[in-house]
Design a protein around this motif. Structure first.
Motif, short mmCIF file in Angstrom:
data_model
loop_
_atom_site.label_atom_id
_atom_site.label_comp_id
_atom_site.label_asym_id
_atom_site.label_seq_id
_atom_site.Cartn_x
_atom_site.Cartn_y
_atom_site.Cartn_z
N SER A 181 0.86 -1.19 0.00
CA SER A 181 0.00 0.00 0.00
C SER A 181 0.90 1.24 0.00
N ILE A 182 0.34 2.31 -0.45
CA ILE A 182 1.09 3.56 -0.58
C ILE A 182 0.56 4.55 0.45
N PHE A 183 1.46 5.42 0.95
CA PHE A 183 1.00 6.45 1.86
C PHE A 183 1.76 7.75 1.63
N GLY A 184 1.11 8.84 1.94
CA GLY A 184 1.69 10.17 1.88
C GLY A 184 1.41 10.86 3.19
N VAL A 185 1.98 12.02 3.37
CA VAL A 185 1.82 12.75 4.62
C VAL A 185 1.19 14.10 4.30
N SER A 186 0.25 14.52 5.09
CA SER A 186 -0.44 15.79 4.87
C SER A 186 0.40 16.97 5.34
N GLU A 187 0.15 18.10 4.72
CA GLU A 187 0.81 19.33 5.10
C GLU A 187 0.54 19.66 6.57
N SER B 15 8.26 12.63 11.49
CA SER B 15 8.59 11.40 12.20
C SER B 15 9.66 10.66 11.42
N GLU B 16 10.82 10.42 12.05
CA GLU B 16 11.91 9.71 11.36
C GLU B 16 11.58 8.26 11.07
N VAL B 17 10.57 7.72 11.71
CA VAL B 17 10.17 6.33 11.47
C VAL B 17 9.53 6.18 10.10
N TYR B 18 8.65 7.12 9.75
CA TYR B 18 7.89 7.02 8.51
C TYR B 18 8.33 7.98 7.42
N MET B 19 9.21 8.93 7.75
CA MET B 19 9.56 9.98 6.79
C MET B 19 11.07 10.19 6.72
N LYS B 20 11.50 10.66 5.57
CA LYS B 20 12.89 11.05 5.35
C LYS B 20 12.85 12.45 4.75
N VAL C 298 7.27 14.61 -1.19
CA VAL C 298 8.00 14.61 -2.45
C VAL C 298 7.87 13.24 -3.11
N VAL C 299 8.11 12.17 -2.34
CA VAL C 299 8.00 10.79 -2.81
C VAL C 299 7.15 10.03 -1.80
N PRO C 300 6.11 9.33 -2.24
CA PRO C 300 5.27 8.61 -1.28
C PRO C 300 6.01 7.46 -0.63
N GLY C 301 5.50 7.01 0.49
CA GLY C 301 6.04 5.85 1.18
C GLY C 301 5.19 4.62 0.88
N PHE C 302 5.71 3.45 1.29
CA PHE C 302 5.01 2.20 1.00
C PHE C 302 5.00 1.30 2.22
N ARG C 303 3.95 0.51 2.35
CA ARG C 303 3.86 -0.53 3.38
C ARG C 303 3.70 -1.85 2.66
N ILE C 304 4.56 -2.80 3.03
CA ILE C 304 4.45 -4.16 2.50
C ILE C 304 4.44 -5.06 3.72
N GLY C 305 3.27 -5.57 4.03
CA GLY C 305 3.13 -6.35 5.26
C GLY C 305 3.40 -5.46 6.46
N THR D 177 6.41 -4.12 6.98
CA THR D 177 7.57 -3.30 6.63
C THR D 177 7.12 -1.97 6.03
N SER D 178 7.73 -0.88 6.48
CA SER D 178 7.44 0.45 5.93
C SER D 178 8.67 0.99 5.22
N ILE D 179 8.47 1.54 4.06
CA ILE D 179 9.50 2.25 3.32
C ILE D 179 9.16 3.73 3.46
N GLN D 180 10.10 4.50 4.00
CA GLN D 180 9.85 5.90 4.32
C GLN D 180 9.45 6.71 3.09
N CYS D 181 8.52 7.66 3.31
CA CYS D 181 8.23 8.64 2.28
C CYS D 181 9.24 9.77 2.42
N GLU D 182 9.48 10.50 1.34
CA GLU D 182 10.39 11.63 1.38
C GLU D 182 9.56 12.90 1.41
#
Length: 112
Positions: free
Chosen positions: A51-57, A62-67, A85-92, A94-99
């Motif tokens: 799944s994909i996620f972004g962060v609202s203005e 949070s350093e856990v979910y964002m870079k 700038v770049v969305p983040g992803f969740r796979i199971g 595991t979270s890949i940080q959004c930028e």
């Protein structure tokens, strides 16, 4: 908007005729669209599904979910997100940080 980007509106006529304009903007857009489509296909081929996620203005950073793409606001006590700038992803699990691009936090005036 076309005139603002290209200085003329003949690009619409080319696209309507099924042609692709020979501009760097069009080439970059088509490359981006291709990458998004491939990423979309890859995400739906995974098990568990990604799944994909972004962060609202205005969200707190949070350093856990964002870079941060810029280091300048990280020295702030509570930096806030200006935009994703770049969305983040969740796979199971595991979270890949959004930028994100940060903006300085707005200080609140003293109430006393």
């Amino acid at each position: 908007m076309e005139v603002a980007f290209f200085g003329h509106s003949h690009v619409r006529n080319q696209v309507s005729a099924g042609e692709f304009p020979d501009t760097s903007f069009c080439a970059a857009f088509l490359e981006m669209a291709k990458r998004v489509w491939l990423l979309h296909c890859l995400a739906f081929s995974l098990e568990p599904e990604a799944s994909i996620f972004g962060v609202s203005e205005g969200c707190r950073f949070s350093e856990v979910y964002m870079k941060s793409v810029s280091e300048e606001c990280l020295s702030e006590s509570e930096p806030r997100v200006a935009f994703t700038v770049v969305p983040g992803f969740r796979i199971g699990k595991t979270s890949i940080q959004c930028e994100v691009y940060l903006s300085p936090s707005k200080s609140t005036p003293d109430s006393g």
